[in-house]
Design a protein around this motif. Structure first.
Motif, PDB file in Angstrom:
ATOM      1  N   TYR A 234      17.669  30.622   9.467  1.00  0.00           N
ATOM      2  CA  TYR A 234      19.090  30.361   9.681  1.00  0.00           C
ATOM      3  C   TYR A 234      19.542  29.100   8.974  1.00  0.00           C
ATOM      4  CZ  TYR A 234      18.550  33.906  13.268  1.00  0.00           C
ATOM      5  OH  TYR A 234      18.291  35.084  13.926  1.00  0.00           O
ATOM      6  N   SER A 235      20.781  29.158   8.456  1.00  0.00           N
ATOM      7  CA  SER A 235      21.389  28.008   7.793  1.00  0.00           C
ATOM      8  C   SER A 235      22.753  27.733   8.408  1.00  0.00           C
ATOM      9  CB  SER A 235      21.565  28.274   6.289  1.00  0.00           C
ATOM     10  OG  SER A 235      20.322  28.454   5.657  1.00  0.00           O
ATOM     11  N   ILE A 236      23.010  26.461   8.671  1.00  0.00           N
ATOM     12  CA  ILE A 236      24.299  26.006   9.177  1.00  0.00           C
ATOM     13  C   ILE A 236      24.691  24.783   8.370  1.00  0.00           C
ATOM     14  CG2 ILE A 236      25.540  25.037  11.152  1.00  0.00           C
ATOM     15  CD1 ILE A 236      23.763  26.670  12.985  1.00  0.00           C
ATOM     16  N   ASP A 237      25.900  24.761   7.849  1.00  0.00           N
ATOM     17  CA  ASP A 237      26.360  23.641   7.044  1.00  0.00           C
ATOM     18  C   ASP A 237      26.218  22.323   7.800  1.00  0.00           C
ATOM     19  OD1 ASP A 237      27.010  25.368   5.019  1.00  0.00           O
ATOM     20  OD2 ASP A 237      29.154  25.454   5.512  1.00  0.00           O
ATOM     21  N   GLY A 238      25.631  21.348   7.125  1.00  0.00           N
ATOM     22  CA  GLY A 238      25.507  20.015   7.702  1.00  0.00           C
ATOM     23  C   GLY A 238      24.226  19.766   8.457  1.00  0.00           C
ATOM     24  N   ILE A 239      23.377  20.784   8.621  1.00  0.00           N
ATOM     25  CA  ILE A 239      22.110  20.602   9.331  1.00  0.00           C
ATOM     26  C   ILE A 239      20.965  20.848   8.351  1.00  0.00           C
ATOM     27  CG2 ILE A 239      20.645  21.318  11.257  1.00  0.00           C
ATOM     28  CD1 ILE A 239      23.119  22.295  12.687  1.00  0.00           C
ATOM     29  N   ASP A 240      20.210  19.794   8.071  1.00  0.00           N
ATOM     30  CA  ASP A 240      19.094  19.892   7.133  1.00  0.00           C
ATOM     31  C   ASP A 240      17.741  19.710   7.808  1.00  0.00           C
ATOM     32  OD1 ASP A 240      20.804  20.190   4.863  1.00  0.00           O
ATOM     33  OD2 ASP A 240      21.197  18.027   4.925  1.00  0.00           O
ATOM     34  N   ASP A 241      17.699  18.961   8.895  1.00  0.00           N
ATOM     35  CA  ASP A 241      16.441  18.665   9.565  1.00  0.00           C
ATOM     36  C   ASP A 241      16.411  19.368  10.912  1.00  0.00           C
ATOM     37  OD1 ASP A 241      14.117  17.680  10.613  1.00  0.00           O
ATOM     38  OD2 ASP A 241      14.584  15.567  10.262  1.00  0.00           O
ATOM     39  N   TRP A 242      15.914  20.605  10.922  1.00  0.00           N
ATOM     40  CA  TRP A 242      15.882  21.373  12.167  1.00  0.00           C
ATOM     41  C   TRP A 242      14.818  20.871  13.119  1.00  0.00           C
ATOM     42  CZ3 TRP A 242      19.570  24.512  13.679  1.00  0.00           C
ATOM     43  CH2 TRP A 242      20.440  25.048  12.715  1.00  0.00           C
ATOM     44  N   GLN A 243      13.746  20.311  12.599  1.00  0.00           N
ATOM     45  CA  GLN A 243      12.670  19.850  13.472  1.00  0.00           C
ATOM     46  C   GLN A 243      13.152  18.739  14.389  1.00  0.00           C
ATOM     47  OE1 GLN A 243       9.102  18.736  11.428  1.00  0.00           O
ATOM     48  NE2 GLN A 243       7.937  18.415  13.301  1.00  0.00           N
ATOM     49  N   GLU A 244      14.026  17.886  13.891  1.00  0.00           N
ATOM     50  CA  GLU A 244      14.508  16.759  14.683  1.00  0.00           C
ATOM     51  C   GLU A 244      15.843  17.057  15.358  1.00  0.00           C
ATOM     52  OE1 GLU A 244      12.822  13.996  15.332  1.00  0.00           O
ATOM     53  OE2 GLU A 244      11.168  14.875  14.201  1.00  0.00           O
TER      54      GLU A 244
END
Length: 399
Positions: A234-244
């Protein structure tokens, strides 16, 4: 709120494949050399110290072992396609599997191919029985089952997503169980499920995760993918670091300032990570995955009798129950009818403005109707809205 930071140590296996033409036109003589990491890597006492490497061809499988820093060489191979599998094991703990990985390579006559192979040694992996291990803790009832290993044109006539057209379903696997409270907390660091209605005879941690919104299910899938060394879908604009990414940052209402970017969430089905099943995938699995089988037209998933397979108002006392206690369907999948409602991914065929995200009803409040019928099969909801009985199960694309 608890926040988990999972240490991951990376071991790099460099695979060099070479081959040459033999006299008389033979294409035998290719070789694969695997160099294993050595002492320059720092391992905790719980990490792997032994590697098992397999080279799998069309006609044979060769397996060899080496300790850290060793070199494994496979010689006299026929030119062609091979899969190299590597397993990291703990020799001090009965050869417990710590992590695994695989890579496809091609041995071409007369050429040399160098192929880097990365194996992630971490505290998160898939156990030999298919269960997910998170932070060295095995989460029970978390395995997946393959629904189809080939492309299928499915006619979902009479079902919740029946629109008179065939659905192309690509190879995929789906969770045998609904995501449990234990697994959700292990990945997200929080268990938002309601603490009411405890059933003492059951393991409460193995109840379906609930009181979560559709967006939380998306975040869970991406975070689980990263923990397992897979590609987030999944991709959401503005979110690059899903782990944190923090659970409390998930939109809780349609009026949140950042909800617009969440409404445009996209899913890349070519990625190998975890995701929600599509509506068609969910129903195809619920109906047993075989359109010619008798159970394809059962009223409930796995049976014509609700009591055999489903927690509903007549048996559940309106409570959620531990997953996997009743009978599964023919594929070995539990609770596809009854227990928690389950979020799915809705494509453009099932959109409804800002409520395009779709989930399937359970039989919590139905006593006589099949959940595979249109009138009871699904509804649209605001993806930021949550409820006690709403949960989900995971899926993965098979390549």
């Amino acid at each position: 709120m608890k926040k988990f930071i999972v240490p991951a140590l990376f071991a790099f296996l460099f695979v060099a494949a070479s081959c040459m033409n033999m006299n008389g036109g033979s294409e035998k003589g290719g070789s694969i050399r695997v160099a294993l990491p050595g002492g320059r890597y720092v391992y905790s006492k719980e990490n792997a110290d032994k590697f098992v490497v397999r080279v799998i061809g069309e006609t044979e499988t060769i397996e060899k072992e080496a300790m850290l820093g060793g070199v494994i060489e496979f010689t006299e191979l026929e030119a062609g396609e091979y899969t190299v599998e590597a397993e990291a094991r703990d020799s001090k703990n009965n050869d417990e599997l710590i992590a695994s990985g695989s890579k496809d390579i091609k041995v071409v006559a007369g050429e040399t191919t160098e192929c880097p192979f990365t194996l992630i040694i971490s505290n998160c992996f898939v156990a030999e029985d298919g269960s997910l291990v998170i932070n060295r803790k095995k989460c029970e009832k978390t395995g997946l089952v393959t629904v189809t290993d080939s492309v299928v044109m499915a006619n979902l006539d009479g079902g919740a997503v029946d629109d008179g057209t065939e659905k192309e379903i690509s190879p995929y696997a789906i969770g045998k169980y609904e995501v449990t409270r234990e697994l959700f907390e292990a990945v997200m660091g929080i268990d938002p499920s309601s603490t009411e209605r405890v059933t003492e005879e059951e393991t409460y941690e193995l109840h379906p995760a609930g009181s979560i919104c559709w967006y939380a299910a998306i975040v869970f899938c991406n975070k689980l993918s990263i923990l397992m060394g897979l590609e987030p879908c999944y991709s959401i604009d503005g979110i690059d670091d899903w782990q944190e990414f923090d659970y409390e940052s998930i939109p809780g209402s349609k009026t949140d300032n950042n909800v617009a970017s969440w409404q445009s969430v996209s899913c890349d089905f070519s990625k190998n990570g975890y995701r929600l099943p599509t509506a068609a995938e969910w129903e195809f699995a619920a109906r047993g995955g075989d359109m010619s089988a008798e159970d394809w037209n059962y009223r409930f998933s796995g049976s014509n009798k609700a009591d055999d397979v489903a927690w509903y108002s007549g048996t559940s006392n309106y409570n959620l129950h531990e997953v996997g206690l009743l009978n599964p369907n023919r594929l070995g999948i539990y609770d596809m009818t009854g227990n928690s409602t389950e979020y799915v991914w809705s494509d453009s065929d099932y959109s409804n403005g800002d409520r395009r995200l779709y989930y399937v009803f359970s039989l919590i409040s139905q006593t006589s109707q099949s959940m595979l019928q249109n009138e009871y099969g699904y509804t649209y909801r605001d993806p930021s809205n949550l409820a006690y009985q709403r949960g989900f199960r995971i899926a993965r694309t098979i390549k």
